[in-house]
Design a protein around this motif. Structure first.
Motif, PDB file in Angstrom:
ATOM      1  N   MET A   1       0.849  -1.175   0.000  1.00  0.00           N
ATOM      2  CA  MET A   1       0.000   0.000   0.000  1.00  0.00           C
ATOM      3  C   MET A   1       0.898   1.242   0.000  1.00  0.00           C
ATOM      4  O   MET A   1       1.909   1.267   0.669  1.00  0.00           O
ATOM      5  N   ARG A   2       0.495   2.231  -0.763  1.00  0.00           N
ATOM      6  CA  ARG A   2       1.231   3.490  -0.823  1.00  0.00           C
ATOM      7  C   ARG A   2       0.514   4.533   0.030  1.00  0.00           C
ATOM      8  O   ARG A   2      -0.584   4.299   0.527  1.00  0.00           O
ATOM      9  N   LEU A   3       1.128   5.692   0.221  1.00  0.00           N
ATOM     10  CA  LEU A   3       0.592   6.723   1.109  1.00  0.00           C
ATOM     11  C   LEU A   3      -0.822   7.151   0.717  1.00  0.00           C
ATOM     12  O   LEU A   3      -1.706   7.224   1.570  1.00  0.00           O
ATOM     13  N   ALA A   4      -1.060   7.418  -0.550  1.00  0.00           N
ATOM     14  CA  ALA A   4      -2.389   7.848  -0.989  1.00  0.00           C
ATOM     15  C   ALA A   4      -3.442   6.787  -0.693  1.00  0.00           C
ATOM     16  O   ALA A   4      -4.552   7.092  -0.248  1.00  0.00           O
ATOM     17  N   GLU A   5      -3.076   5.523  -0.895  1.00  0.00           N
ATOM     18  CA  GLU A   5      -3.999   4.420  -0.606  1.00  0.00           C
ATOM     19  C   GLU A   5      -4.251   4.309   0.898  1.00  0.00           C
ATOM     20  O   GLU A   5      -5.369   4.032   1.326  1.00  0.00           O
ATOM     21  N   MET A   6      -3.217   4.520   1.698  1.00  0.00           N
ATOM     22  CA  MET A   6      -3.364   4.476   3.145  1.00  0.00           C
ATOM     23  C   MET A   6      -4.345   5.543   3.611  1.00  0.00           C
ATOM     24  O   MET A   6      -5.238   5.274   4.415  1.00  0.00           O
ATOM     25  N   LYS A   7      -4.176   6.752   3.096  1.00  0.00           N
ATOM     26  CA  LYS A   7      -5.069   7.846   3.497  1.00  0.00           C
ATOM     27  C   LYS A   7      -6.516   7.535   3.128  1.00  0.00           C
ATOM     28  O   LYS A   7      -7.428   7.782   3.918  1.00  0.00           O
ATOM     29  N   THR A   8      -6.733   6.982   1.955  1.00  0.00           N
ATOM     30  CA  THR A   8      -8.082   6.613   1.518  1.00  0.00           C
ATOM     31  C   THR A   8      -8.647   5.506   2.402  1.00  0.00           C
ATOM     32  O   THR A   8      -9.798   5.580   2.841  1.00  0.00           O
ATOM     33  N   TYR A   9      -7.843   4.498   2.678  1.00  0.00           N
ATOM     34  CA  TYR A   9      -8.271   3.381   3.529  1.00  0.00           C
ATOM     35  C   TYR A   9      -8.650   3.871   4.925  1.00  0.00           C
ATOM     36  O   TYR A   9      -9.721   3.547   5.444  1.00  0.00           O
ATOM     37  N   LEU A  10      -7.779   4.662   5.530  1.00  0.00           N
ATOM     38  CA  LEU A  10      -8.052   5.141   6.882  1.00  0.00           C
ATOM     39  C   LEU A  10      -9.247   6.093   6.907  1.00  0.00           C
ATOM     40  O   LEU A  10     -10.088   6.005   7.808  1.00  0.00           O
ATOM     41  N   ALA A  11      -9.351   6.961   5.931  1.00  0.00           N
ATOM     42  CA  ALA A  11     -10.492   7.886   5.880  1.00  0.00           C
ATOM     43  C   ALA A  11     -11.811   7.128   5.755  1.00  0.00           C
ATOM     44  O   ALA A  11     -12.833   7.541   6.324  1.00  0.00           O
ATOM     45  N   ALA A  12     -11.801   6.017   5.049  1.00  0.00           N
ATOM     46  CA  ALA A  12     -13.010   5.199   4.908  1.00  0.00           C
ATOM     47  C   ALA A  12     -13.458   4.622   6.249  1.00  0.00           C
ATOM     48  O   ALA A  12     -14.615   4.222   6.402  1.00  0.00           O
ATOM     49  N   HIS A  13     -12.540   4.616   7.222  1.00  0.00           N
ATOM     50  CA  HIS A  13     -12.850   4.113   8.559  1.00  0.00           C
ATOM     51  C   HIS A  13     -12.873   5.256   9.582  1.00  0.00           C
ATOM     52  O   HIS A  13     -12.691   5.034  10.786  1.00  0.00           O
ATOM     53  N   SER A  14     -13.082   6.473   9.090  1.00  0.00           N
ATOM     54  CA  SER A  14     -13.199   7.681   9.927  1.00  0.00           C
ATOM     55  C   SER A  14     -11.910   8.057  10.645  1.00  0.00           C
ATOM     56  O   SER A  14     -11.938   8.637  11.727  1.00  0.00           O
ATOM     57  N   VAL A  15     -10.779   7.742  10.048  1.00  0.00           N
ATOM     58  CA  VAL A  15      -9.484   8.107  10.615  1.00  0.00           C
ATOM     59  C   VAL A  15      -8.835   9.124   9.684  1.00  0.00           C
ATOM     60  O   VAL A  15      -8.482   8.800   8.554  1.00  0.00           O
ATOM     61  N   GLU A  16      -8.704  10.347  10.151  1.00  0.00           N
ATOM     62  CA  GLU A  16      -8.141  11.426   9.342  1.00  0.00           C
ATOM     63  C   GLU A  16      -6.727  11.772   9.805  1.00  0.00           C
ATOM     64  O   GLU A  16      -6.356  11.519  10.950  1.00  0.00           O
ATOM     65  N   ASP A  17      -5.974  12.376   8.917  1.00  0.00           N
ATOM     66  CA  ASP A  17      -4.626  12.843   9.216  1.00  0.00           C
ATOM     67  C   ASP A  17      -4.677  13.743  10.456  1.00  0.00           C
ATOM     68  O   ASP A  17      -5.494  14.643  10.544  1.00  0.00           O
ATOM     69  N   GLY A  18      -3.806  13.459  11.412  1.00  0.00           N
ATOM     70  CA  GLY A  18      -3.738  14.240  12.634  1.00  0.00           C
ATOM     71  C   GLY A  18      -4.477  13.627  13.809  1.00  0.00           C
ATOM     72  O   GLY A  18      -4.336  14.084  14.936  1.00  0.00           O
TER      73      GLY A  18
ATOM     74  N   ALA B   1       7.157   1.677   5.019  1.00  0.00           N
ATOM     75  CA  ALA B   1       6.853   2.754   5.973  1.00  0.00           C
ATOM     76  C   ALA B   1       5.347   2.870   6.180  1.00  0.00           C
ATOM     77  O   ALA B   1       4.867   2.995   7.307  1.00  0.00           O
ATOM     78  N   VAL B   2       4.596   2.799   5.091  1.00  0.00           N
ATOM     79  CA  VAL B   2       3.131   2.874   5.171  1.00  0.00           C
ATOM     80  C   VAL B   2       2.581   1.706   5.973  1.00  0.00           C
ATOM     81  O   VAL B   2       1.688   1.880   6.819  1.00  0.00           O
TER      82      VAL B   2
END
Length: 83
Positions: A1-18, A63-64
């Motif tokens: 998984m790359r960074l953009a995919e990680m952000k999408t995956y986490l956001a889909a589970h209500s987890v945002e940056d920060g 890293a991701v």
């Protein structure tokens, strides 16, 4: 998984940056972060307004993988992970 995919995956589970991870910045608590510095992917620990414990990784994917696992664990522990 790359960074953009990680952000999408986490956001889909209500987890945002920060909230349970940080991308290049300081989070709202003691959380892990990820950033690219001079072409090398690093993770760090965001704590008390500073970045500590930098670790270089051989690839973005490794890293991701470290950050996504920790962010998911954190979000589940603090009960803001949504299925």
């Amino acid at each position: 998984m790359r960074l953009a995919e990680m952000k999408t995956y986490l956001a889909a589970h209500s987890v945002e940056d920060g909230t349970a991870y940080s991308h290049g910045g300081l989070g709202g608590g003691d959380i892990h972060g990820i950033e690219e510095i001079d072409g090398v992917w690093h993770t760090y620990y965001s704590e008390r307004g500073s970045k500590r414990g930098y670790r270089a990784w051989p690839s973005e994917e490794e890293a991701v993988a470290f950050v996504v696992k920790d962010a998911e664990r954190f979000a589940r522990a603090y009960k803001f992970w949504k299925e």
